[in-house]
Design a protein around this motif. Structure first.
Motif, PDB file in Angstrom:
ATOM      1  N   GLY A  63       0.740  -1.334  -0.108  1.00 44.09           N
ATOM      2  CA  GLY A  63      -0.215  -0.047   0.008  1.00 44.09           C
ATOM      3  C   GLY A  63       1.020   1.301   0.041  1.00 44.09           C
ATOM      4  N   GLY A  64       1.415   1.256   0.505  1.00 44.73           N
ATOM      5  CA  GLY A  64       2.502   2.310   0.996  1.00 44.73           C
ATOM      6  C   GLY A  64       4.138   2.550  -0.069  1.00 44.73           C
ATOM      7  N   GLU A  65       4.410   1.321  -0.096  1.00 41.86           N
ATOM      8  CA  GLU A  65       5.662   0.798  -0.495  1.00 41.86           C
ATOM      9  C   GLU A  65       6.244   0.530  -2.170  1.00 41.86           C
ATOM     10  N   ASP A  66       4.402   0.012  -2.441  1.00 40.10           N
ATOM     11  CA  ASP A  66       4.347  -0.946  -3.683  1.00 40.10           C
ATOM     12  C   ASP A  66       3.603   0.079  -4.701  1.00 40.10           C
ATOM     13  N   GLY A  67       3.704   1.053  -4.805  1.00 36.66           N
ATOM     14  CA  GLY A  67       2.981   1.842  -5.501  1.00 36.66           C
ATOM     15  C   GLY A  67       1.924   2.682  -5.394  1.00 36.66           C
ATOM     16  N   THR A  68       1.278   2.159  -4.998  1.00 38.34           N
ATOM     17  CA  THR A  68      -0.433   2.256  -4.309  1.00 38.34           C
ATOM     18  C   THR A  68      -0.243   3.795  -4.538  1.00 38.34           C
ATOM     19  N   ILE A  69       0.134   3.955  -2.816  1.00 37.37           N
ATOM     20  CA  ILE A  69      -0.361   5.361  -2.629  1.00 37.37           C
ATOM     21  C   ILE A  69       0.699   5.875  -3.858  1.00 37.37           C
ATOM     22  N   GLN A  70       1.950   5.688  -4.148  1.00 37.90           N
ATOM     23  CA  GLN A  70       2.794   6.810  -5.106  1.00 37.90           C
ATOM     24  C   GLN A  70       1.705   7.399  -6.125  1.00 37.90           C
ATOM     25  N   ARG A  71       0.865   5.607  -7.075  1.00 37.91           N
ATOM     26  CA  ARG A  71       0.206   6.228  -7.904  1.00 37.91           C
ATOM     27  C   ARG A  71      -1.161   7.203  -7.960  1.00 37.91           C
ATOM     28  N   GLN A  72      -1.737   7.211  -6.758  1.00 36.02           N
ATOM     29  CA  GLN A  72      -2.722   7.923  -6.343  1.00 36.02           C
ATOM     30  C   GLN A  72      -2.412   9.321  -6.912  1.00 36.02           C
ATOM     31  N   LEU A  73      -1.629   9.915  -5.417  1.00 39.57           N
ATOM     32  CA  LEU A  73      -0.939  11.022  -5.423  1.00 39.57           C
ATOM     33  C   LEU A  73       0.484  12.138  -6.975  1.00 39.57           C
ATOM     34  N   GLU A  74       0.139  10.678  -7.608  1.00 44.42           N
ATOM     35  CA  GLU A  74       0.317  10.933  -9.385  1.00 44.42           C
ATOM     36  C   GLU A  74      -0.267  11.539 -10.051  1.00 44.42           C
ATOM     37  N   LYS A  75      -1.342  10.672 -10.046  1.00 49.58           N
ATOM     38  CA  LYS A  75      -2.824  11.347 -10.497  1.00 49.58           C
ATOM     39  C   LYS A  75      -3.053  12.705 -10.025  1.00 49.58           C
ATOM     40  N   ARG A  76      -2.885  13.157  -9.668  1.00 47.94           N
ATOM     41  CA  ARG A  76      -3.607  13.631  -8.403  1.00 47.94           C
ATOM     42  C   ARG A  76      -2.268  15.169  -8.315  1.00 47.94           C
ATOM     43  N   ASN A  77      -1.152  14.983  -9.377  1.00 47.09           N
ATOM     44  CA  ASN A  77       0.443  15.804  -9.869  1.00 47.09           C
ATOM     45  C   ASN A  77       0.222  15.995  -8.374  1.00 47.09           C
ATOM     46  N   ILE A  78       0.551  15.731  -7.089  1.00 49.98           N
ATOM     47  CA  ILE A  78       1.728  16.291  -5.638  1.00 49.98           C
ATOM     48  C   ILE A  78       2.450  15.166  -5.783  1.00 49.98           C
ATOM     49  N   ALA A  79       3.385  16.191  -5.178  1.00 52.60           N
ATOM     50  CA  ALA A  79       4.764  15.749  -5.068  1.00 52.60           C
ATOM     51  C   ALA A  79       4.749  15.084  -3.533  1.00 52.60           C
ATOM     52  N   TYR A  80       5.845  13.674  -3.688  1.00 51.95           N
ATOM     53  CA  TYR A  80       6.197  13.041  -2.991  1.00 51.95           C
ATOM     54  C   TYR A  80       7.306  12.813  -2.065  1.00 51.95           C
ATOM     55  N   THR A  81       7.741  12.191  -1.271  1.00 51.24           N
ATOM     56  CA  THR A  81       9.430  11.765  -1.890  1.00 51.24           C
ATOM     57  C   THR A  81       9.112   9.975  -1.995  1.00 51.24           C
ATOM     58  N   GLY A  82      10.626   9.934  -2.354  1.00 52.53           N
ATOM     59  CA  GLY A  82      11.064   8.849  -2.354  1.00 52.53           C
ATOM     60  C   GLY A  82      10.978   8.713  -3.811  1.00 52.53           C
ATOM     61  N   SER A  83      10.849   7.097  -4.593  1.00 54.21           N
ATOM     62  CA  SER A  83      10.569   6.523  -5.764  1.00 54.21           C
ATOM     63  C   SER A  83       9.115   6.533  -6.230  1.00 54.21           C
ATOM     64  N   ASN A  84       9.345   6.645  -7.307  1.00 55.31           N
ATOM     65  CA  ASN A  84       7.758   6.751  -8.075  1.00 55.31           C
ATOM     66  C   ASN A  84       7.463   5.553  -8.200  1.00 55.31           C
ATOM     67  N   ALA A  85       6.208   5.519  -8.601  1.00 53.18           N
ATOM     68  CA  ALA A  85       5.055   4.084  -7.946  1.00 53.18           C
ATOM     69  C   ALA A  85       5.482   3.120  -9.030  1.00 53.18           C
ATOM     70  N   ASN A  86       6.848   3.313 -10.718  1.00 59.43           N
ATOM     71  CA  ASN A  86       7.177   1.793 -10.880  1.00 59.43           C
ATOM     72  C   ASN A  86       7.742   1.557 -10.256  1.00 59.43           C
ATOM     73  N   ALA A  87       8.705   2.060  -9.723  1.00 59.54           N
ATOM     74  CA  ALA A  87      10.355   2.069  -8.931  1.00 59.54           C
ATOM     75  C   ALA A  87       9.534   1.278  -7.792  1.00 59.54           C
ATOM     76  N   SER A  88       8.847   1.806  -7.106  1.00 54.00           N
ATOM     77  CA  SER A  88       8.259   1.021  -6.170  1.00 54.00           C
ATOM     78  C   SER A  88       7.610   0.241  -5.911  1.00 54.00           C
ATOM     79  N   LYS A  89       7.029   0.055  -7.005  1.00 50.40           N
ATOM     80  CA  LYS A  89       6.289  -1.609  -6.966  1.00 50.40           C
ATOM     81  C   LYS A  89       7.848  -2.714  -7.717  1.00 50.40           C
ATOM     82  N   GLN A  90       8.148  -2.203  -7.932  1.00 52.43           N
ATOM     83  CA  GLN A  90       9.614  -3.285  -8.730  1.00 52.43           C
ATOM     84  C   GLN A  90       9.951  -3.944  -7.799  1.00 52.43           C
TER      85      GLN A  90
END
Length: 292
Positions: A63-90
């Motif tokens: 949920g937090g480290e696998d790209g899930t929350i990252q993808r939700q933030l990306e959809k809304r163009n909100i900046a966040y710390t760490g790796s992007n959704a794709n890298a997090s998922k991998q």
């Protein structure tokens, strides 16, 4: 305004709440506008209702480290710390990580992947083995299998957390970890466990686990480990900060174990320890991650 995202509904919820509280306190210490948000898995609408510019992701595990929350933030163009959704998922998927590292000729112990309800593929490497769910962190659901009678209960435990499980050759040796911060490896830490292996108990509960920094390796060996860690981090597409874990066998040959894209930030955590050894306070580390 920074939203510190913490909690989640993974097996690492308690650790995440501790990490988030430490980060929130640090931001407050530095007079940075911030608020804590305990994500329960189904209350994101409450987060979107708040006004904030960036999220500090302190969510560990699913949920937090696998790209899930990252993808939700990306959809809304909100900046966040760490790796992007794709890298997090991998990076969260231990089998996918091993596949990518293998393509780059990085040193790994042999492994196979087993799926729930299917026959286990032939295992052509000797015991002992490590059996672990591919999508859990913090050593949740891991067993050491020393004879065939232990395989069935080990799989049963791992399958409680995941439908896909990694069975890999257990490398006997010393465990080391290398933290990465904004493109640079931090000093290496050796982890010495009182008994057994570096499991959830050793990581978060036991006070007998020792963390050695300086790590005890020669300068050349430490530099070599840092170089491998940085390469392992970069080929996964990871960004800003993270941690790469190793086992060194009795010949001091390093084997990569896994990568963490949202490592712990608690009093027992390793990234703050490595940062301190490099001359960074906890507050400076938090700021470096925010600005990374």
């Amino acid at each position: 305004m920074i939203a510190v995202l913490m909690g989640g509904n993974s097996a690492e919820r308690d650790v995440s709440l501790n990490s988030g509280a430490s980060i929130y306190k640090s931001l407050k210490n530095q007079n940075i506008d911030c608020f804590k948000f305990d994500w329960l898995g189904d209350n994101l609408n409450q987060l979107w209702a708040q006004n904030f510019d960036k999220a500090f992701i302190a969510l560990h595990g699913r949920g937090g480290e696998d790209g899930t929350i990252q993808r939700q933030l990306e959809k809304r163009n909100i900046a966040y710390t760490g790796s992007n959704a794709n890298a997090s998922k991998q990076c969260m998927d231990k089998a996918k990580t091993k596949d990518i590292w293998k393509q780059h000729n990085l040193a790994l112990s042999p492994w196979i992947v087993a799926n729930i309800g299917q026959a286990i593929p032939e295992i052509d490497f000797p015991l002992p083995w490590a059996v672990k769910p591919i999508l859990e962190g913090s050593s949740v659901g891991i067993s050491k299998v020393e004879d065939m009678s232990q395989l069935k209960p080990a799989l049963k435990l791992a399958f409680k957390y995941d439908d896909t499980v990694l069975i890999e050759k257990w490398i006997e040796g010393s465990e080391y970890t290398v933290s990465i911060l904004n493109g640079k490896p931090l000093p290496v830490i050796q982890i010495k466990v009182d008994q057994g292996f570096y499991d959830y108990q050793s990581k978060y509960i036991s006070d007998a686990t020792q963390y050695l920094c300086p790590c005890g390796l020669s300068n050349a060996d430490e530099k070599h480990l840092q170089e491998i860690a940085l390469q392992a981090f970069n080929v996964m597409g990871a960004k800003t900060w993270g941690r790469v874990d190793f086992i060194l066998d009795k010949n001091n040959t390093p084997y990569l174990l896994e990568i963490n894209t949202v490592p712990g930030m608690t009093s027992h955590s390793l990234v703050p320890m490595a940062a301190k050894a490099s001359g960074l306070s906890f507050d400076e580390l938090v700021l470096a991650i925010v600005n990374g």
